[in-house]
Scaffold this motif. Structure first.
Motif, PDB file in Angstrom:
ATOM      1  N   CYS A  74       0.813  -1.213   0.000  1.00 33.25           N
ATOM      2  CA  CYS A  74       0.000   0.000   0.000  1.00 33.25           C
ATOM      3  C   CYS A  74       0.851   1.269   0.000  1.00 33.25           C
ATOM      4  O   CYS A  74       0.365   2.338  -0.385  1.00 33.25           O
ATOM      5  CB  CYS A  74      -0.922   0.000   1.222  1.00 33.25           C
ATOM      6  SG  CYS A  74      -2.128  -1.354   1.236  1.00 33.25           S
ATOM      7  N   ASP A  75       2.119   1.137   0.402  1.00 36.21           N
ATOM      8  CA  ASP A  75       3.016   2.291   0.490  1.00 36.21           C
ATOM      9  C   ASP A  75       4.032   2.344  -0.641  1.00 36.21           C
ATOM     10  O   ASP A  75       4.996   3.111  -0.558  1.00 36.21           O
ATOM     11  CB  ASP A  75       3.799   2.229   1.817  1.00 36.21           C
ATOM     12  CG  ASP A  75       3.156   3.084   2.892  1.00 36.21           C
ATOM     13  OD1 ASP A  75       2.032   3.551   2.672  1.00 36.21           O
ATOM     14  OD2 ASP A  75       3.770   3.248   3.953  1.00 36.21           O
ATOM     15  N   ARG A  76       3.817   1.565  -1.685  1.00 39.77           N
ATOM     16  CA  ARG A  76       4.864   1.440  -2.694  1.00 39.77           C
ATOM     17  C   ARG A  76       5.201   2.783  -3.346  1.00 39.77           C
ATOM     18  O   ARG A  76       6.355   3.018  -3.731  1.00 39.77           O
ATOM     19  CB  ARG A  76       4.468   0.406  -3.753  1.00 39.77           C
ATOM     20  CG  ARG A  76       3.175   0.694  -4.506  1.00 39.77           C
ATOM     21  CD  ARG A  76       2.674  -0.562  -5.227  1.00 39.77           C
ATOM     22  NE  ARG A  76       1.486  -0.313  -6.031  1.00 39.77           N
ATOM     23  CZ  ARG A  76       0.250  -0.267  -5.533  1.00 39.77           C
ATOM     24  NH1 ARG A  76       0.037  -0.418  -4.238  1.00 39.77           N
ATOM     25  NH2 ARG A  76      -0.784  -0.061  -6.334  1.00 39.77           N
ATOM     26  N   HIS A  77       4.226   3.687  -3.468  1.00 41.42           N
ATOM     27  CA  HIS A  77       4.506   4.989  -4.068  1.00 41.42           C
ATOM     28  C   HIS A  77       5.293   5.881  -3.109  1.00 41.42           C
ATOM     29  O   HIS A  77       6.183   6.621  -3.539  1.00 41.42           O
ATOM     30  CB  HIS A  77       3.198   5.670  -4.474  1.00 41.42           C
ATOM     31  CG  HIS A  77       2.346   4.825  -5.366  1.00 41.42           C
ATOM     32  ND1 HIS A  77       2.812   4.329  -6.570  1.00 41.42           N
ATOM     33  CD2 HIS A  77       1.076   4.361  -5.230  1.00 41.42           C
ATOM     34  CE1 HIS A  77       1.857   3.610  -7.154  1.00 41.42           C
ATOM     35  NE2 HIS A  77       0.802   3.605  -6.347  1.00 41.42           N
ATOM     36  N   VAL A  78       4.970   5.802  -1.818  1.00 42.48           N
ATOM     37  CA  VAL A  78       5.709   6.569  -0.816  1.00 42.48           C
ATOM     38  C   VAL A  78       7.140   6.045  -0.716  1.00 42.48           C
ATOM     39  O   VAL A  78       8.099   6.814  -0.643  1.00 42.48           O
ATOM     40  CB  VAL A  78       5.009   6.475   0.555  1.00 42.48           C
ATOM     41  CG1 VAL A  78       5.806   7.227   1.623  1.00 42.48           C
ATOM     42  CG2 VAL A  78       3.594   7.028   0.471  1.00 42.48           C
ATOM     43  N   ASP A  79       7.287   4.712  -0.733  1.00 45.10           N
ATOM     44  CA  ASP A  79       8.621   4.117  -0.624  1.00 45.10           C
ATOM     45  C   ASP A  79       9.494   4.449  -1.829  1.00 45.10           C
ATOM     46  O   ASP A  79      10.725   4.484  -1.720  1.00 45.10           O
ATOM     47  CB  ASP A  79       8.513   2.596  -0.473  1.00 45.10           C
ATOM     48  CG  ASP A  79       7.990   2.189   0.892  1.00 45.10           C
ATOM     49  OD1 ASP A  79       8.062   3.023   1.821  1.00 45.10           O
ATOM     50  OD2 ASP A  79       7.499   1.057   1.041  1.00 45.10           O
ATOM     51  N   VAL A  81       9.859   7.202  -2.989  1.00 47.31           N
ATOM     52  CA  VAL A  81      10.515   8.466  -2.635  1.00 47.31           C
ATOM     53  C   VAL A  81      11.464   8.265  -1.458  1.00 47.31           C
ATOM     54  O   VAL A  81      12.621   8.662  -1.494  1.00 47.31           O
ATOM     55  CB  VAL A  81       9.460   9.540  -2.274  1.00 47.31           C
ATOM     56  CG1 VAL A  81      10.140  10.824  -1.806  1.00 47.31           C
ATOM     57  CG2 VAL A  81       8.548   9.807  -3.455  1.00 47.31           C
ATOM     58  N   ASN A  82      10.956   7.610  -0.382  1.00 48.70           N
ATOM     59  CA  ASN A  82      11.737   7.459   0.846  1.00 48.70           C
ATOM     60  C   ASN A  82      12.869   6.449   0.706  1.00 48.70           C
ATOM     61  O   ASN A  82      14.009   6.731   1.068  1.00 48.70           O
ATOM     62  CB  ASN A  82      10.828   6.998   1.997  1.00 48.70           C
ATOM     63  CG  ASN A  82       9.956   8.108   2.509  1.00 48.70           C
ATOM     64  OD1 ASN A  82      10.363   9.262   2.540  1.00 48.70           O
ATOM     65  ND2 ASN A  82       8.737   7.769   2.903  1.00 48.70           N
ATOM     66  N   PRO A  89       9.399  -1.178  -4.799  1.00 46.98           N
ATOM     67  CA  PRO A  89       9.787  -0.125  -5.763  1.00 46.98           C
ATOM     68  C   PRO A  89      11.049  -0.457  -6.545  1.00 46.98           C
ATOM     69  O   PRO A  89      11.220   0.027  -7.672  1.00 46.98           O
ATOM     70  CB  PRO A  89       9.987   1.111  -4.880  1.00 46.98           C
ATOM     71  CG  PRO A  89      10.141   0.611  -3.504  1.00 46.98           C
ATOM     72  CD  PRO A  89       9.359  -0.654  -3.415  1.00 46.98           C
ATOM     73  N   SER A  90      11.919  -1.299  -5.990  1.00 49.13           N
ATOM     74  CA  SER A  90      13.144  -1.658  -6.716  1.00 49.13           C
ATOM     75  C   SER A  90      12.894  -2.681  -7.813  1.00 49.13           C
ATOM     76  O   SER A  90      13.764  -2.933  -8.651  1.00 49.13           O
ATOM     77  CB  SER A  90      14.183  -2.214  -5.738  1.00 49.13           C
ATOM     78  OG  SER A  90      13.771  -3.474  -5.228  1.00 49.13           O
ATOM     79  N   ALA A 199      10.492   8.196   7.673  1.00 45.84           N
ATOM     80  CA  ALA A 199       9.727   8.405   6.436  1.00 45.84           C
ATOM     81  C   ALA A 199       9.261   9.848   6.302  1.00 45.84           C
ATOM     82  O   ALA A 199       8.300  10.124   5.580  1.00 45.84           O
ATOM     83  CB  ALA A 199       8.531   7.456   6.396  1.00 45.84           C
ATOM     84  N   LEU A 200       9.944  10.749   6.942  1.00 44.01           N
ATOM     85  CA  LEU A 200       9.476  12.134   7.030  1.00 44.01           C
ATOM     86  C   LEU A 200       9.244  12.772   5.664  1.00 44.01           C
ATOM     87  O   LEU A 200       8.181  13.322   5.386  1.00 44.01           O
ATOM     88  CB  LEU A 200      10.498  12.944   7.836  1.00 44.01           C
ATOM     89  CG  LEU A 200      10.128  14.372   8.218  1.00 44.01           C
ATOM     90  CD1 LEU A 200       8.839  14.417   9.017  1.00 44.01           C
ATOM     91  CD2 LEU A 200      11.263  15.000   9.011  1.00 44.01           C
ATOM     92  N   GLU A 201      10.208  12.673   4.766  1.00 45.85           N
ATOM     93  CA  GLU A 201      10.109  13.358   3.477  1.00 45.85           C
ATOM     94  C   GLU A 201       9.017  12.766   2.597  1.00 45.85           C
ATOM     95  O   GLU A 201       8.196  13.493   2.015  1.00 45.85           O
ATOM     96  CB  GLU A 201      11.451  13.310   2.745  1.00 45.85           C
ATOM     97  CG  GLU A 201      11.496  14.176   1.494  1.00 45.85           C
ATOM     98  CD  GLU A 201      11.156  15.630   1.767  1.00 45.85           C
ATOM     99  OE1 GLU A 201      10.450  16.228   0.940  1.00 45.85           O
ATOM    100  OE2 GLU A 201      11.584  16.164   2.810  1.00 45.85           O
ATOM    101  N   GLY A 202       8.987  11.440   2.484  1.00 45.17           N
ATOM    102  CA  GLY A 202       7.969  10.806   1.654  1.00 45.17           C
ATOM    103  C   GLY A 202       6.572  11.011   2.206  1.00 45.17           C
ATOM    104  O   GLY A 202       5.620  11.221   1.445  1.00 45.17           O
TER     105      GLY A 202
END
Length: 299
Positions: A74-79, A81-82, A89-90, A199-202
């Motif tokens: 569920c966090d693949r888009h946030v990851d 970035v982070n 994501p890789s 995960a602050l920035e993402g």
């Protein structure tokens, strides 16, 4: 002469990436909480190690591992970035394999939970629902810096503690067990808030309103430590009131050590949050086991 090399995307997950997806490093808190619950029940462990060990495996590698897989999917888009090197994501876990793994582990969780009897099964159902409610749309409670960490704290500390006691007792645990489990679950809200620092920035880019994003690292760190300290400050007088003064002193001692570590954290909240998670949290969970033995003596 021209040589062209085409790199084909993976069709199957990389085994090492699958292990990383379910994050073994996150299994310890629910495993420990389940063990604390088993100890606090007051039931002899010598004849029940099979149920205790099965519950610890369920709480850690299976349910917690499933929650990590669901969260990464569920966090693949946030990851991206982070932490773009994460398994999904890789591309090391390609396509929808992250989702398939999370769903398969959900089914496995419910099956293993059924082996622990009625209390174990329904507690597992609650844990599975909480895991998906935290990560998945449209609920996605992790968007809130208050509800998200609260749900995770309850799922990682309170629910496994309750379940460990209920499975051995085959009944609802007594009031004292439920109260201490809830207090440590409340305190775990602070642990989860500190975990959000990485995960602050993402989170900021994707609208996840964690406390470090909304309030800033300095204020978020102070709130996290206050919550952790308050929970233990309530445990101490309860143990004393229930006739366990030595155990109360033990929890007080680990709290004092945590306060010293908090002073270090406050100097550089963002930089020192990982250090505190490896120092203050160890002291926190030490107090949990001290409390569990105190409750065992009340049985």
């Amino acid at each position: 002469m021209t040589v062209s090399i085409s790199i084909q995307p993976r069709r199957l997950p990389e085994p090492r990436a699958m292990l990383r997806l379910i994050k073994p490093i996150t299994w310890f808190p629910p495993i420990w909480a389940y063990l604390c619950g088993s100890v606090s029940a007051g039931v002899p462990l010598s004849g029940n190690w099979g149920m205790v060990l099965l519950g610890m495996v369920l709480a850690g590698p299976i349910v917690c591992g499933m929650s990590q897989a669901a969260n990464d999917w569920c966090d693949r888009h946030v990851d991206a970035v982070n932490e773009p090197d994460r398994p999904i994501p890789s591309g090391r876990i390609p396509g929808r394999w992250g989702l398939y793994i999370a769903l398969a582990m959900t089914a496995l969780s419910l099956w293993v939970g059924s082996l622990l009897g009625t209390w174990g099964f329904w507690a597992t159902v609650a844990g599975v629902i909480a895991a998906w409610a935290y990560s998945a749309e449209p609920v996605r409670l992790k968007r809130s810096g208050w509800w998200g960490p609260g749900l995770v704290g309850l799922s990682y500390e309170g629910l496994p503690w309750f379940t460990g006691a209920a499975v051995l007792l085959q009944a609802a645990p007594r009031f004292e067990i439920v109260m201490i489990a809830l207090l440590y679950a409340f305190g775990a809200h602070g642990i989860m808030t500190l975990n959000d620092f990485k995960a602050l920035e993402g989170d900021r880019q994707h609208g996840v309103r964690s406390l470090p994003v909304v309030l800033g690292p300095e204020v978020a760190a102070k709130i996290a430590c206050t919550v952790m300290g308050m929970a233990q400050a309530l445990v101490i007088p309860l143990l004393a009131l229930w006739g366990k003064p030595l155990h109360a002193l033990g929890v007080l001692a680990v709290l004092i050590l945590q306060i010293a570590a908090m002073r270090v954290l406050f100097r550089d909240p963002k930089g020192k949050a990982p250090w505190y998670n490896g120092t203050g949290v160890v002291l926190y969970v030490t107090g949990m086991m001290i409390s569990a033995f105190a409750l065992r003596g009340l049985a």
